[in-house]
Write an enzyme that holds these catalytic residues in place. Structure first.
Site, short mmCIF file in Angstrom:
data_model
loop_
_atom_site.label_atom_id
_atom_site.label_comp_id
_atom_site.label_asym_id
_atom_site.label_seq_id
_atom_site.Cartn_x
_atom_site.Cartn_y
_atom_site.Cartn_z
N LYS A 75 0.84 -1.20 0.00
CA LYS A 75 0.00 0.00 0.00
C LYS A 75 0.88 1.25 0.00
O LYS A 75 1.74 1.41 0.86
CB LYS A 75 -0.91 0.00 1.23
N ASP A 104 -3.48 4.40 -1.67
CA ASP A 104 -4.42 4.84 -0.63
C ASP A 104 -4.32 6.36 -0.44
O ASP A 104 -3.64 6.83 0.47
CB ASP A 104 -4.08 4.08 0.67
N LYS A 156 -7.22 8.27 -0.33
CA LYS A 156 -8.48 8.66 0.33
C LYS A 156 -9.04 9.95 -0.26
O LYS A 156 -9.18 10.96 0.42
CB LYS A 156 -8.29 8.81 1.84
N LEU A 157 -9.39 9.88 -1.54
CA LEU A 157 -9.87 11.09 -2.24
C LEU A 157 -11.20 11.56 -1.64
O LEU A 157 -12.08 10.75 -1.35
CB LEU A 157 -10.04 10.80 -3.73
N HIS A 158 -11.33 12.86 -1.52
CA HIS A 158 -12.54 13.46 -0.96
C HIS A 158 -12.63 14.88 -1.51
O HIS A 158 -12.01 15.80 -0.99
CB HIS A 158 -12.43 13.48 0.58
N ASP A 159 -13.42 15.04 -2.59
CA ASP A 159 -13.51 16.35 -3.25
C ASP A 159 -14.80 16.38 -4.06
O ASP A 159 -15.60 15.44 -3.97
CB ASP A 159 -12.26 16.55 -4.14
N ILE A 160 -15.00 17.40 -4.86
CA ILE A 160 -16.21 17.42 -5.68
C ILE A 160 -16.13 16.31 -6.73
O ILE A 160 -15.03 15.87 -7.10
CB ILE A 160 -16.44 18.80 -6.34
N PRO A 161 -17.30 15.82 -7.21
CA PRO A 161 -17.28 14.66 -8.12
C PRO A 161 -16.35 14.82 -9.32
O PRO A 161 -15.61 13.89 -9.66
CB PRO A 161 -18.75 14.55 -8.56
N THR A 213 -10.09 4.28 11.34
CA THR A 213 -9.87 3.45 12.53
C THR A 213 -9.22 4.23 13.67
O THR A 213 -9.08 3.74 14.78
CB THR A 213 -9.01 2.21 12.19
N ARG A 263 -3.67 -5.18 15.18
CA ARG A 263 -2.57 -5.26 16.14
C ARG A 263 -2.59 -6.62 16.82
O ARG A 263 -3.55 -6.96 17.50
CB ARG A 263 -2.71 -4.17 17.23
N GLN A 288 -4.06 4.32 16.49
CA GLN A 288 -5.19 3.47 16.12
C GLN A 288 -6.04 3.19 17.36
O GLN A 288 -5.52 2.75 18.38
CB GLN A 288 -4.69 2.15 15.51
N ARG A 301 2.96 -0.31 10.72
CA ARG A 301 4.06 -0.28 11.69
C ARG A 301 4.39 -1.61 12.36
O ARG A 301 5.58 -1.90 12.55
CB ARG A 301 3.78 0.83 12.73
#
Ligand code: C5P
Length: 217
Positions: free
Chosen positions: A33, A60, A62-67, A115, A172, A180, A201
């Site tokens: 990843k 990874d 984690k996209l977060h925006d307008i479409p 998480t 873990r 976490q 980790r």
């Protein structure tokens, strides 16, 4: 997809540090990843570096925006050899659909609730209880043709749709005191139905990397 179920988070500063670590890894036994730190430091060349060494890649970001912005970003991601990539479900249904339209052969995973957040964080953020907030997000996701969900193993049983790929970080096998909050052992996560677990980790900082990979596989 292959039958590998361990995803190792390569949360390293640069390709030099990462390449030393991956020299210990067998691409037949794990997926790797690439997260924000390494991607911001090195850009897409890290993806070529890993695919030239036969690793399957989970990008990874984690996209977060307008479409429209997410659609164009996923279009770019799908040009690379990336098996899995993430968006935040909190971007809403139109954003999820936009990512789906652009994905090509890359699978889209929706991040539900991080998480690192617990019940009291969710109460402060959304004035809602954890389970309700989680169910809202999953219901939105299920109205789209998203490929999978990222969630903690504690929420796995709330996902009814067996066709969704379930990817679980916050794993873990030993006690730890890091960021976490909703954690579980690898054995429990697999037994509760995780298709993949994500471990960073506990493996990247292990004294004996080979042993720790065995422990989490
Ligand atoms: O080191 P650790 O095992 O905590 O690493 C977990 C990895 O999974 C990190 O790269 C983190 O960004 C990612 N992740 C997470 N929680 C999510 C989604 C991704 O910890 N909900």
């Amino acid at each position: 997809m292959s039958n590998k179920r361990l995803i190792i988070a390569l949360d390293f500063k640069n390709i030099a540090e990462m390449s030393y670590f991956i020299s210990n890894l067998d691409p037949k036994k794990c997926i790797v990843k690439v997260g924000l730190q390494l991607f911001i430091a090195e850009g897409p060349k890290v993806l070529d570096f890993l695919s030239q060494r036969d690793f399957e890649i989970f990008l990874d970001l984690k996209l977060h925006d307008i479409p429209n912005t997410v659609k164009k970003s996923v279009e770019e991601i799908s040009q690379y050899n990336v098996k899995l990539t993430t968006i935040h479900l909190q971007g809403g249904q139109d954003m999820i659909q936009a990512a789906n339209e652009a994905k090509g052969s890359t699978k889209i995973l929706g991040v539900s609730l991080l998480t690192s957040l617990d019940e009291s964080d969710i109460r402060k953020l959304y004035n809602n209880d954890f389970k309700k907030q989680f169910n809202n997000l999953i219901n939105i996701a299920m109205e789209t043709n998203i490929d999978g969900i990222v969630c903690s193993s504690q929420e796995l049983e709330l996902i009814q749709d067996p066709s969704l790929i379930k990817v679980v970080p916050g794993i873990r096998n030993q006690n730890s005191s890091d960021d976490q909050k909703r954690v579980m052992t690898s054995k429990e996560a697999y037994s509760k139905g995780a298709d993949f677990i994500v471990v960073g980790r506990p493996i990247t900082q292990a004294k004996d990397i080979e042993e720790s990979i065995k422990d989490y596989s």
